[in-house]
Design a protein around this motif. Structure first.
Motif, mmCIF file in Angstrom:
data_model
loop_
_atom_site.group_PDB
_atom_site.id
_atom_site.type_symbol
_atom_site.label_atom_id
_atom_site.label_comp_id
_atom_site.label_asym_id
_atom_site.label_seq_id
_atom_site.Cartn_x
_atom_site.Cartn_y
_atom_site.Cartn_z
ATOM 1 N N PRO A 23 -3.952 -1.719 -3.306
ATOM 2 C CA PRO A 23 -2.543 -1.447 -4.355
ATOM 3 C C PRO A 23 -2.601 -1.328 -5.463
ATOM 4 O O PRO A 23 -1.476 -0.559 -5.755
ATOM 5 N N LYS A 81 -2.638 -9.993 -3.975
ATOM 6 C CA LYS A 81 -2.785 -7.868 -3.956
ATOM 7 C C LYS A 81 -2.987 -7.452 -2.567
ATOM 8 O O LYS A 81 -4.189 -8.442 -1.880
ATOM 9 N N ARG A 279 7.005 -3.910 2.572
ATOM 10 C CA ARG A 279 5.888 -2.100 2.495
ATOM 11 C C ARG A 279 6.694 -1.734 3.464
ATOM 12 O O ARG A 279 7.358 -1.932 4.783
ATOM 13 N N GLN A 448 3.223 2.891 -7.561
ATOM 14 C CA GLN A 448 2.596 0.843 -8.063
ATOM 15 C C GLN A 448 3.131 1.145 -8.332
ATOM 16 O O GLN A 448 3.740 1.605 -9.959
#
Length: 448
Positions: A23, A81, A279, A448
């Motif tokens: 990530p 994460k 996501r 990110q």
């Protein structure tokens, strides 16, 4: 064990492949420290999965499992994460060869329970689709009555929302009387009306500036469109219903027509709130040139199950949700093992900034509620313009809307002043970069 699983276990992933799943850069660095055998015990691989126990700061080691086909991850550590450093470290250890993680073993009991649970949930989902289809076939009148009851509840909800929005406009957007609590109440009413899409849009509206008249107008237009959904052309009606919150289950969707292609993974982005982690993964059909958006969700503390490395090429079947401009899709059966192209072949074909705006305009003509459209820009560089950073090809430019300063500087660093290929979302607020390809064709995530 299926032939696909056996083959998947034989081909160990590269370090670049594994680190592309991380990530952020911090997770990559932390995983590197866990890539040696020292902190691991009871490791093994088999039945399409890896597992092991990693020594941490506490007295009890963390239990980590990776299911390779999806891939999916489970770890007893408290990290939010996805995947965590332990899953990445285990993958890095496994990638070095069978001397590090033995093949052909039976999963540890705790790993087997998690893997069995995943298989059971998949089977239950398929059974639910079959049961719904059987129930509809056995009693179509009852199914029609259920659909009519929901339609009536949604219609009542859209009418209430239109009244609320009209009252808000009448009072004036800048009067400050509408609080976040007020909008949460409206969102809750939309949930009660079985219109979850409207509830999400209301929550988003609460985060917009007080003078966001266009956002109020578009939400009002959507509510009004549902009141006349029966009069709309079928593709537009499907778009309205989808944005209201009527969706088709993935398993049911995949039972219908699918599009088989060699799909290039353009990039992904996670967003997290107190409810769940979302996501978003974007694909590009190398034969059909169609974009596809895959969504995956995870409850707090749990990873979204779908994780495919950026730059990977997989032959698979994809089913699109009905819409005037189909984009959201479900990933179906995969055919063969994925590959990772390199060099110029790894970079997707792109558009100029003017072409990207035109593509967004065409998409909005079909779906007026679109705020962005996935596009690839080619031969562009980030430049500092009079109103902020832009992506320019020397003739036209798009305003950059990166997800924070870190994303901007990551993009600038990879480009280094040279023309690059960049993927992102192009909309009326600018271009939000997701992935950039360097001169060697290696993709780097910048979102990110």
């Amino acid at each position: 064990m299926s032939r696909r699983s056996v083959r998947g276990m034989e081909e160990r992933w590269s370090t670049e492949h594994i680190l592309s799943l991380a990530p952020d850069a911090a997770s990559q660095k932390a995983a590197g420290k866990l890539s040696s055998p020292a902190p691991w015990s009871q490791t093994g691989s088999g039945q399409g999965a890896l597992w092991g126990q990693c020594r941490g700061s506490g007295s009890t080691p963390y239990r980590t499992v990776v299911e390779l086909a999806t891939p999916a991850y489970q770890c007893s550590c408290p990290s939010r994460k996805f995947p965590c450093k332990h899953a990445l470290g285990l993958l890095l250890l496994w990638s070095t060869g069978p001397q590090a993680v033995a093949e052909g073993a039976e999963p540890a009991s705790w790993a087997g329970e998690w893997l069995a649970g995943r298989r059971l949930r998949a089977e239950e989902a398929a059974e639910r689709v079959t049961a719904r289809a059987t129930a509809v076939a056995a009693d179509p009148a009852a199914a029609r009555r259920r659909a009519e009851r929901r339609s009536a509840r949604v219609a009542a909800g859209t009418q209430e929302l239109r009244l609320r929005l009209t009252d808000r406009i009448r009072r004036g957007l800048a009067d400050g009387s509408a609080t976040t609590t007020d909008w949460e109440e409206v969102a809750a009413r939309m949930v009660d009306a079985q219109a979850p899409g409207l509830a999400s849009l209301v929550r988003e509206l609460a985060q917009q500036p007080a003078d966001a008249l266009a956002d109020h107008a578009l939400l009002h237009l959507l509510a009004a469109a549902y009141d006349r959904v029966g009069e709309l052309p079928a593709p537009l009606a499907a778009t309205v219903r989808s944005r209201i919150g009527f969706t088709t289950d993935s398993a049911e969707l995949l039972a219908g027509p699918t599009v088989r292609d060699r799909w290039l993974v353009l990039g992904g982005r996670d967003s997290t709130d107190e409810r769940l982690t979302t996501r978003r993964l974007w694909l590009h059909g190398t034969k059909t040139a169609r974009p596809a958006l895959l969504l995956s969700f995870g409850r707090p503390g749990q990873a979204p199950e779908l994780a495919i490395p950026t730059g990977q090429l997989l032959e698979a079947e994809v089913a699109f949700q009905p819409a005037a401009r189909p984009l959201r899709a479900a990933l179906g059966p995969r055919h063969g093992l994925p590959t990772t192209p390199s060099g110029p072949a790894a970079r997707p074909p792109g558009l100029s900034p003017a072409g990207a705006l035109a593509a967004y305009g065409e998409a909005v003509a079909d779906d007026p509620w679109l705020t962005s459209w996935p596009v690839v820009l080619t031969a562009v560089v980030p430049v500092a313009g009079p109103t902020g950073w832009q992506l320019s090809d020397g003739r036209e430019a798009l305003d950059l809307r990166p997800a924070g300063d870190a994303a901007l500087w990551r993009l600038v660093a990879v480009c280094g002043g040279r023309p690059m290929t960049v993927f992102g979302e192009c909309g009326h607020r600018g271009f939000a970069p997701v992935t950039v390809w360097d001169e060697s064709g290696r993709p780097t995530g910048v979102a990110q």
